[in-house]
Design an enzyme around this catalytic site. Structure first.
Site, PDB file in Angstrom:
ATOM      1  N   CYS A  79       0.821  -1.205   0.000  1.00  0.00           N
ATOM      2  CA  CYS A  79       0.000   0.000   0.000  1.00  0.00           C
ATOM      3  C   CYS A  79       0.861   1.265   0.000  1.00  0.00           C
ATOM      4  O   CYS A  79       1.548   1.533  -0.984  1.00  0.00           O
ATOM      5  CB  CYS A  79      -0.989  -0.057   1.149  1.00  0.00           C
ATOM      6  SG  CYS A  79      -2.446   0.934   0.848  1.00  0.00           S
ATOM      7  N   HIS A 171      -3.474  -5.050   1.632  1.00  0.00           N
ATOM      8  CA  HIS A 171      -2.901  -5.284   2.969  1.00  0.00           C
ATOM      9  C   HIS A 171      -2.866  -6.780   3.320  1.00  0.00           C
ATOM     10  O   HIS A 171      -3.797  -7.278   3.956  1.00  0.00           O
ATOM     11  CB  HIS A 171      -3.734  -4.540   4.016  1.00  0.00           C
ATOM     12  CG  HIS A 171      -3.537  -3.065   3.985  1.00  0.00           C
ATOM     13  ND1 HIS A 171      -2.683  -2.409   4.836  1.00  0.00           N
ATOM     14  CD2 HIS A 171      -4.063  -2.118   3.179  1.00  0.00           C
ATOM     15  CE1 HIS A 171      -2.699  -1.119   4.566  1.00  0.00           C
ATOM     16  NE2 HIS A 171      -3.526  -0.911   3.563  1.00  0.00           N
ATOM     17  N   GLU A 173      -1.290  -8.219   5.546  1.00  0.00           N
ATOM     18  CA  GLU A 173      -1.154  -8.439   6.989  1.00  0.00           C
ATOM     19  C   GLU A 173      -2.499  -8.443   7.705  1.00  0.00           C
ATOM     20  O   GLU A 173      -2.573  -8.770   8.884  1.00  0.00           O
ATOM     21  CB  GLU A 173      -0.227  -7.363   7.592  1.00  0.00           C
ATOM     22  CG  GLU A 173      -0.837  -5.978   7.752  1.00  0.00           C
ATOM     23  CD  GLU A 173      -0.994  -5.218   6.445  1.00  0.00           C
ATOM     24  OE1 GLU A 173      -0.711  -5.792   5.375  1.00  0.00           O
ATOM     25  OE2 GLU A 173      -1.427  -4.052   6.493  1.00  0.00           O
TER      26      GLU A 173
END
Ligand code: GLN
Length: 198
Positions: A79, A171, A173
Site C-alpha cells: 500500500c 494489505h 497483513e
C-alpha cells in the site's frame, strides 16, 4: 527481518510476519538508522506515504533501504509502502519516492466511494483466488518490462514483482491468508544473503 516502523499498520505486520516465520527468524521494528544493514528482508507497511517518506529521509533509513535493495535484500512493500518504493507517483510533487521499482503509481486510485473494499483477485502462481483488503489503495498504472504483474483489477496492476521487490496495493497483513508472506519468505531464502558479509 526488519519492519519499517515510523507510521502505519506496523504491529499487524509484525504479528503476521512472526506467524509465518514460526521460529525461523526474528522481526525487528526499524525507527532509526543502523538496523537495516543487518536485515535479510525488509517490509514497508501501509500507512501514509507522505509521512513515511519524510521519516525515511530524516533518519537516513531511506538510503539504507535503497542500499539494501541494491545488494539484493528482498523488500515487501504494501500500500503506502508500494508508493514509497515506486519510480513515479501520478500528480505528486510534495515528496519523491525511493525509485526502486520500475512502476508508476496513482495514489487513492479506487476513489473515495470505494475507500475500503475487499476483492477476490486471481494471482499468478496461486491455485485459488486471494481475498485482498484495499484501504485508500494505490494502483500501479504503468510499469516497465522488468516488472512482472502478478494480479490486476481491470487495467491496473495490484500485485507486482521485480527481482527482489514485491509490491502489493492491498494489505496482506490484515487477512489470515499467508500466501504473499510465504512468497516473500521464499524470495529471502532464494537470496540467502549472509548479512554479516555486507
Ligand atoms: N492513501 C495512502 C497514501 O497515499 C495509502 C493508504 C494505505 O497505505 N492504506 O499514502
Amino acid at each position: 527481518m526488519g519492519i519499517i516502523a515510523f507510521q502505519g499498520d506496523v504491529s499487524e505486520h509484525v504479528q503476521a510476519m512472526e506467524r509465518v516465520l514460526g521460529g525461523e527468524g526474528s522481526v525487528v521494528e526499524v525507527r532509526r538508522g543502523g538496523i537495516v544493514p543487518g536485515c535479510d528482508g525488509i517490509v514497508l507497511p501501509g500507512g501514509e506515504s507522505t509521512t513515511i517518506s519524510r521519516h525515511l529521509a530524516r533518519t537516513g533509513v531511506g538510503d539504507e533501504v535503497r542500499g539494501a535493495s541494491e545488494s539484493g535484500v528482498p523488500i515487501m512493500a504494501t500500500c503506502a509502502g508500494l508508493i514509497v518504493i515506486s519510480r513515479e507517483i501520478v500528480e505528486e510533487t510534495r515528496f519523491h519516492p525511493l525509485g526502486l521499482m520500475d512502476v508508476r503509481v496513482a495514489r487513492n486510485a479506487f476513489g473515495s466511494q470505494r475507500e475500503s473494499f475487499e476483492a477476490d483477485i486471481d494471482v499468478s502462481g496461486f491455485g485459488s483466488p486471494y481475498c485482498a483488503v484495499f484501504i485508500r489503495a494505490p494502483a500501479v498504472v504503468g510499469w516497465s518490462r522488468k516488472v512482472e504483474v502478478l494480479a490486476r483489477i481491470e487495467d491496473a496492476a495490484v500485485a507486482v514483482r521485480q527481482n527482489g521487490l514485491l509490491g502489493l496495493a492491498f494489505h496482506p497483513e490484515l487477512t489470515a491468508d499467508g500466501r504473499f508472506h510465504e512468497m516473500f519468505l521464499d524470495m529471502i531464502r532464494e537470496v540467502d544473503i549472509d548479512v554479516g558479509d555486507r
